[in-house]
Design an enzyme around this catalytic site. Sequence first.
Site, PDB file in Angstrom:
ATOM      1  N   LYS A 161       0.806  -1.225   0.000  1.00  0.00           N
ATOM      2  CA  LYS A 161       0.000   0.000   0.000  1.00  0.00           C
ATOM      3  C   LYS A 161       0.836   1.271   0.000  1.00  0.00           C
ATOM      4  O   LYS A 161       0.335   2.337  -0.335  1.00  0.00           O
ATOM      5  CB  LYS A 161      -0.977  -0.015   1.187  1.00  0.00           C
ATOM      6  CG  LYS A 161      -2.028  -1.098   1.066  1.00  0.00           C
ATOM      7  CD  LYS A 161      -2.928  -0.887  -0.142  1.00  0.00           C
ATOM      8  CE  LYS A 161      -3.969  -1.975  -0.256  1.00  0.00           C
ATOM      9  NZ  LYS A 161      -4.875  -1.780  -1.389  1.00  0.00           N
TER      10      LYS A 161
HETATM   11  N1  PMP Z   1      -3.566  -7.957   1.352  1.00  0.00           N
HETATM   12  C1  PMP Z   1      -3.687  -7.023   2.295  1.00  0.00           C
HETATM   13  C2  PMP Z   1      -3.149  -7.314   3.662  1.00  0.00           C
HETATM   14  C3  PMP Z   1      -4.323  -5.809   2.017  1.00  0.00           C
HETATM   15  O1  PMP Z   1      -4.438  -4.874   2.977  1.00  0.00           O
HETATM   16  C4  PMP Z   1      -4.839  -5.593   0.725  1.00  0.00           C
HETATM   17  C5  PMP Z   1      -5.538  -4.315   0.401  1.00  0.00           C
HETATM   18  N2  PMP Z   1      -6.888  -4.235   0.757  1.00  0.00           N
HETATM   19  C6  PMP Z   1      -4.704  -6.609  -0.241  1.00  0.00           C
HETATM   20  C7  PMP Z   1      -4.054  -7.770   0.109  1.00  0.00           C
HETATM   21  C8  PMP Z   1      -5.278  -6.505  -1.614  1.00  0.00           C
HETATM   22  O2  PMP Z   1      -4.617  -5.601  -2.444  1.00  0.00           O
HETATM   23  P1  PMP Z   1      -5.463  -4.705  -3.442  1.00  0.00           P
HETATM   24  O3  PMP Z   1      -6.296  -3.772  -2.606  1.00  0.00           O
HETATM   25  O4  PMP Z   1      -4.463  -3.998  -4.271  1.00  0.00           O
HETATM   26  O5  PMP Z   1      -6.356  -5.616  -4.229  1.00  0.00           O
END
Ligand code: PMP
Length: 332
Positions: A48
């Site tokens: 993130k």
């Molecule tokens: N794993 C974790 C621990 C996350 O916080 C997130 C984000 N919500 C994701 C995976 C998924 O990534 P994305 O939001 O880019 O689909």
Amino acid sequence: MTKNNGIANSILDLVGETPLIKLHEITKNLRGSYFAKVEAFNPGHSSKDRIALHIINDAEKKGILKKGATIVETTSGNTGFSLAMISLVKGYKCILAVSDKTSLDKIDLLKTMGAEVHVCPANVAADDPRSYYEVAKIIHKKTKNSVYINQYFNELNIEAHYRTTGPEIWEQTAGKITHLVAASGTGGTISGTGKYLKEQNPNIKILGVDAIGSVLKKFHETGEFDSNEIKPYKIEGLGKTLIPTATDFDIIDVYEKVSDKDSAFAARELVKKEGLFCGYTSGAVIQATKQYSAMSFFNEDSFVVVIFPDHGSRYMNKIYSDSWMQEQGFLD
Ligand code: PMP
């Protein structure tokens, strides 16, 4: 990375360029070679950092974000940490609406990083005024000089991964990648990375990971938002109870759903077998990879890249706690 003789100008210069690490024991019985993009190596310990920095830099360039402004966001924790970290470095105030599924350690971390945190119920519809989406919107409306990051519906979320994660993987694998396995939450990671990789080689398969209890897989297969799919589940950051526009469903070839229990054990197995201490969704990704393998998605020539989104330290009171595992009925 803007480094001067090995000295970073600030922690923000260290976002991205995470390592690709070969997996050995955990994928021993699967056909093909397996490599993990370990996003815990970002300074905020998750993927993130990439989107938070990209969205904030873009808002600064457009003149939307000025010194002293407030950044508002909905987050399962990781985006919040990244935003809070960047806000500290750049001098912004950070207000976060998080779901009550977010582990306590994550909430404490966000507060430690200077953020104001609002905890909202996870198991309500996205348009319910109590949901973290609605709460963030209201805070944004009420707060003067504020910017709503809106990661679920922000094109820049996809773009951040299109510009960084995708090219990094393409370069690190010297173009040999045949499959990408990635978790889908907002969908930014899988869509942006997948889009870049498919532009380089359209034969690369993009395999999504969804949670039992989420609507994404069924929506991808049928185009139907089926609220009957929605059930409470424990994995934070995986799957959704709404359809985020930050997910490009055309880029994703297939979704596989994983359970809370299997994913928790897979994360523990990852620690034991590879020494990689990653989060719950990394377990989900490994579990899905095993399920895809059992469905013959891979052969001896497959060059599979899996993305591990965050670090294990944020889950000490969850999957890495025996008492939590017992409470869930996962351990005797
Ligand atoms: N794993 C974790 C621990 C996350 O916080 C997130 C984000 N919500 C994701 C995976 C998924 O990534 P994305 O939001 O880019 O689909």
